[in-house]
Design a protein around this motif. Structure first.
Motif, mmCIF file in Angstrom:
data_model
loop_
_atom_site.group_PDB
_atom_site.id
_atom_site.type_symbol
_atom_site.label_atom_id
_atom_site.label_comp_id
_atom_site.label_asym_id
_atom_site.label_seq_id
_atom_site.Cartn_x
_atom_site.Cartn_y
_atom_site.Cartn_z
ATOM 1 N N GLU A 102 -5.288 6.919 3.193
ATOM 2 C CA GLU A 102 -6.368 7.460 4.036
ATOM 3 C C GLU A 102 -6.778 6.502 5.153
ATOM 4 O OE1 GLU A 102 -8.096 10.095 0.322
ATOM 5 O OE2 GLU A 102 -9.214 8.327 0.985
ATOM 6 N N VAL A 103 -6.742 5.198 4.879
ATOM 7 C CA VAL A 103 -7.263 4.264 5.892
ATOM 8 C C VAL A 103 -6.176 3.657 6.788
ATOM 9 C CG1 VAL A 103 -9.356 3.697 4.599
ATOM 10 C CG2 VAL A 103 -7.340 2.250 4.319
ATOM 11 N N LEU A 104 -4.946 3.582 6.293
ATOM 12 C CA LEU A 104 -3.884 2.984 7.121
ATOM 13 C C LEU A 104 -3.162 4.105 7.866
ATOM 14 C CD1 LEU A 104 -2.444 0.457 4.480
ATOM 15 C CD2 LEU A 104 -3.878 -0.092 6.467
ATOM 16 N N PRO A 105 -3.251 4.130 9.193
ATOM 17 C CA PRO A 105 -2.723 5.279 9.934
ATOM 18 C C PRO A 105 -1.237 5.551 9.691
ATOM 19 C CG PRO A 105 -4.089 3.919 11.364
ATOM 20 C CD PRO A 105 -3.988 3.195 10.055
ATOM 21 N N CYS A 106 -0.440 4.523 9.371
ATOM 22 C CA CYS A 106 1.001 4.755 9.237
ATOM 23 C C CYS A 106 1.410 5.151 7.820
ATOM 24 C CB CYS A 106 1.784 3.515 9.668
ATOM 25 S SG CYS A 106 1.777 2.224 8.413
ATOM 26 N N ALA A 107 0.438 5.244 6.908
ATOM 27 C CA ALA A 107 0.798 5.347 5.484
ATOM 28 C C ALA A 107 0.861 6.783 4.983
ATOM 29 C CB ALA A 107 -0.214 4.559 4.653
ATOM 30 N N ASP A 108 2.079 7.211 4.601
ATOM 31 C CA ASP A 108 2.200 8.459 3.845
ATOM 32 C C ASP A 108 2.135 8.145 2.356
ATOM 33 O OD1 ASP A 108 2.633 9.951 6.164
ATOM 34 O OD2 ASP A 108 4.788 9.554 6.123
ATOM 35 N N LYS A 109 2.707 7.006 2.010
ATOM 36 C CA LYS A 109 2.773 6.581 0.608
ATOM 37 C C LYS A 109 2.737 5.066 0.554
ATOM 38 C CE LYS A 109 5.012 9.674 -2.498
ATOM 39 N NZ LYS A 109 6.193 10.171 -3.131
ATOM 40 N N VAL A 110 2.378 4.498 -0.587
ATOM 41 C CA VAL A 110 2.326 3.037 -0.680
ATOM 42 C C VAL A 110 2.999 2.544 -1.957
ATOM 43 C CG1 VAL A 110 0.101 3.043 0.516
ATOM 44 C CG2 VAL A 110 0.153 2.794 -1.937
ATOM 45 N N ALA A 111 3.359 1.258 -1.953
ATOM 46 C CA ALA A 111 3.849 0.572 -3.148
ATOM 47 C C ALA A 111 3.002 -0.687 -3.302
ATOM 48 C CB ALA A 111 5.314 0.202 -2.976
ATOM 49 N N LEU A 112 2.660 -1.053 -4.533
ATOM 50 C CA LEU A 112 1.773 -2.202 -4.761
ATOM 51 C C LEU A 112 2.529 -3.383 -5.361
ATOM 52 C CD1 LEU A 112 -1.249 -0.266 -6.339
ATOM 53 C CD2 LEU A 112 -0.990 -1.024 -3.963
ATOM 54 N N SER A 113 2.212 -4.572 -4.856
ATOM 55 C CA SER A 113 2.783 -5.809 -5.393
ATOM 56 C C SER A 113 1.659 -6.838 -5.532
ATOM 57 C CB SER A 113 3.874 -6.355 -4.462
ATOM 58 O OG SER A 113 4.984 -5.480 -4.441
ATOM 59 N N THR A 301 16.624 4.755 -5.380
ATOM 60 C CA THR A 301 17.622 4.072 -4.547
ATOM 61 C C THR A 301 17.250 2.607 -4.382
ATOM 62 O OG1 THR A 301 17.945 6.127 -3.352
ATOM 63 C CG2 THR A 301 18.760 4.143 -2.273
ATOM 64 N N VAL A 302 15.966 2.368 -4.170
ATOM 65 C CA VAL A 302 15.485 0.990 -3.990
ATOM 66 C C VAL A 302 14.638 0.595 -5.199
ATOM 67 C CG1 VAL A 302 13.838 -0.415 -2.673
ATOM 68 C CG2 VAL A 302 15.595 0.888 -1.477
ATOM 69 N N SER A 303 14.958 -0.568 -5.766
ATOM 70 C CA SER A 303 14.175 -1.073 -6.904
ATOM 71 C C SER A 303 12.923 -1.777 -6.396
ATOM 72 C CB SER A 303 14.993 -2.098 -7.697
ATOM 73 O OG SER A 303 16.159 -1.502 -8.186
ATOM 74 N N HIS A 304 11.839 -1.492 -7.035
ATOM 75 C CA HIS A 304 10.564 -2.171 -6.746
ATOM 76 C C HIS A 304 9.974 -2.543 -8.093
ATOM 77 C CE1 HIS A 304 6.031 -1.769 -6.107
ATOM 78 N NE2 HIS A 304 6.389 -2.936 -5.650
ATOM 79 N N LEU A 305 9.894 -3.837 -8.365
ATOM 80 C CA LEU A 305 9.548 -4.282 -9.710
ATOM 81 C C LEU A 305 8.425 -5.312 -9.689
ATOM 82 C CD1 LEU A 305 13.276 -4.780 -10.611
ATOM 83 C CD2 LEU A 305 11.842 -3.054 -11.661
ATOM 84 N N GLY A 306 7.858 -5.555 -10.827
ATOM 85 C CA GLY A 306 6.819 -6.584 -10.938
ATOM 86 C C GLY A 306 5.960 -6.320 -12.151
ATOM 87 N N THR A 307 5.948 -7.264 -13.099
ATOM 88 C CA THR A 307 5.208 -7.079 -14.354
ATOM 89 C C THR A 307 3.745 -6.725 -14.107
ATOM 90 O OG1 THR A 307 6.642 -8.710 -15.384
ATOM 91 C CG2 THR A 307 4.555 -8.255 -16.509
ATOM 92 N N LEU A 308 3.141 -7.408 -13.121
ATOM 93 C CA LEU A 308 1.693 -7.228 -12.930
ATOM 94 C C LEU A 308 1.359 -6.289 -11.772
ATOM 95 C CD1 LEU A 308 0.449 -10.876 -13.642
ATOM 96 C CD2 LEU A 308 0.437 -8.905 -15.169
ATOM 97 N N ASN A 309 2.372 -5.660 -11.183
ATOM 98 C CA ASN A 309 2.100 -4.738 -10.065
ATOM 99 C C ASN A 309 1.051 -3.698 -10.465
ATOM 100 O OD1 ASN A 309 4.127 -5.973 -8.670
ATOM 101 N ND2 ASN A 309 5.518 -4.224 -8.604
ATOM 102 N N GLY A 310 0.085 -3.489 -9.604
ATOM 103 C CA GLY A 310 -0.902 -2.431 -9.833
ATOM 104 C C GLY A 310 -1.795 -2.673 -11.039
#
Ligand SMILES: Cc1ncc(COP(=O)(O)O)c(C=O)c1O
Length: 437
Positions: A102-113, A301-310
């Protein structure tokens, strides 16, 4: 006269057990000694020797609401009572992801790290997977974290080991020992704010470039704003060639407004990286962008990992911080910008009063203060002509006068700084600049 005896003892002790004596290499640059903090509240940090400082280091940027901000802490404590991290889905992640769209004009979706470095790693990976190309254009003087694939060219007064320029062979030099030169083989390093250089590189590497990555304002080297039309050109030239434009907003995101620099300038990158101020001091970062790119995570297709993500602490902190920044139509931003303007205007007046040559580049509540013979600093080459030793001395003397500033000249102003803090800072700077003449 302040003493730093307990910090000195602490540093001697920490060097025995902690590699480098500090937890992040930059921190070793502080003179006369890397300070040991005892506590901090609002705009003030106290060290173990009982000295208090008005703080413009602000944890290297994240503390946009100041230290130990009550309303954020309360939300974080409340979240912690229900569990710190689950490795399962939870409501906080969805709320934060939705808020970011909602606040970032370019964002359709996000990933958290968890850090800016990780967010940049993911953005580069998405760009390469999306385009099927491998080369990345990045710019001298920008910093995008310390991962092997991007860490180079970050000559900072507080990072003396990093390399400044391309090697004779034209290869991009690693930023540190231990980094494979092969990891930078796909990096094309260019001067920033130079449309012709970008145009020429895009032509030379036609069909090879996956992404152009840029800080929207070169905060890490002089807080230099883009020349009129430069970011627009970058956007247009990348879009025309199917190149992913990544704006690294780890500093500017949530600092120049809720929509970051891209919101402020009206530029829509394909991907944006955010961190620092978004979490108000807690470890959280994100990549946000166009649905087609983010879909590469959706379909595996792309891996996005992180034990503490989110994790629950990170999402609660970011939701609370953004909530505070959004309150009363962004009153916090008005306050920070007003105080930053008063501070920079005052510092310029003091430079004149004491006959010292310097430049202050500012945008909103962040500015870079350097000593230089030049009157205008709007590219990396002119930034490098600064007298960094003189500035480090200024920073050391400011500490003595009760003001904590980063030894490389980058200042952050928080919503916790009050008018009286700015007045006290200017009084200290008056004395210190008087002694530097
Ligand atoms: C523009 C930019 N990108 C990325 C990073 C890396 O962020 P972190 O230190 O959280 O890994 C920084 C850190 O200063 C930064 O300034």
């Amino acid at each position: 006269m302040r003493t730093y005896e307990l910090s000195k003892n602490g540093y001697d002790r920490s060097k025995r057990y902690l590699a480098g004596g500090v937890a992040s290499s930059l921190r070793a640059a502080m003179k006369p000694v890397p300070l040991f903090a005892e506590s901090a509240q609002g705009a003030v940090v106290r060290d173990v020797d009982g000295n208090a400082y008005i703080d413009y280091l602000l944890g290297y940027g994240p503390l946009i609401l100041g230290h130990a901000y009550g309303p954020v802490n309360e939300k974080v404590y409340a979240a912690m009572q229900r569990g710190i991290t689950y490795g399962l889905q939870h409501q906080g992640e969805i709320e934060l992801a939705k808020l970011l769209t909602e606040v970032l004009p370019c964002a359709d979706k996000v990933a958290l790290s968890g850090s800016g470095t990780e967010a940049v790693m993911l953005a580069l990976r998405l760009a390469r997977a999306y385009t099927g190309r491998s080369k990345i254009i990045r710019f001298h003087g920008h910093y995008h974290g310390w991962s092997d694939s991007i860490y180079t060219s970050f000559p900072s007064a507080d990072m003396p080991s990093a390399s400044a320029s391309a090697t004779a062979s034209g290869a991009v030099p690693p930023g540190t020992a231990g980094q494979s030169e092969l990891s930078l083989r796909d990096v094309v390093l260019l001067p920033w704010n130079d449309q012709a250089a970008l145009e020429a590189a895009l032509a030379e590497h036609e069909g090879e470039i996956a992404a152009v990555i840029s800080e929207p304002v070169m905060c890490n080297s002089g807080c230099i704003v883009p020349r009129p039309g430069y970011l627009e050109f970058m956007r247009e030239a990348t879009a025309k060639r199917g190149i992913v434009l990544i704006l690294d907003e780890v500093i500017t995101g949530f600092r120049l407004g809720l929509g970051g620099a891209h919101g402020r300038f009206g530029i829509k990158p394909d991907l944006v990286t955010v961190g620092k101020a978004m979490g108000g001091g807690f470890a959280v970062s994100g990549v946000a962008g166009r649905a087609e790119l983010m879909a590469l995570i959706d379909d595996g297709t792309v891996s996005h990992l992180g034990t503490l993500n989110g994790n629950c602490v990170a999402t609660a902190a970011a939701l609370a911080t953004i909530g505070e920044l959004a309150k009363d139509d962004g009153a916090a931003y008005d306050k920070m910008e007003k105080n930053a303007s008063k501070l920079t205007a005052g510092l310029r007046t003091l430079l004149g009063k004491h006959g010292i040559r310097g430049v202050i580049n500012e945008i909103g509540p962040v500015f870079h203060f350097i000593f230089t013979e030049q009157t205008v600093v709007e590219d990396f080459a002119s930034f490098n002509l600064r007298d960094s030793a003189k500035y480090a001395l200024f920073a050391e003397r400011m500490l003595e006068a009760g003001v904590l500033v980063r030894p490389n000249g980058l200042w952050y102003v928080s919503a916790a700084h009050e008018d009286a803090d700015i007045d006290a800072t200017l009084e200290a700077a008056d004395r210190v600049l008087g002694g530097l003449r």
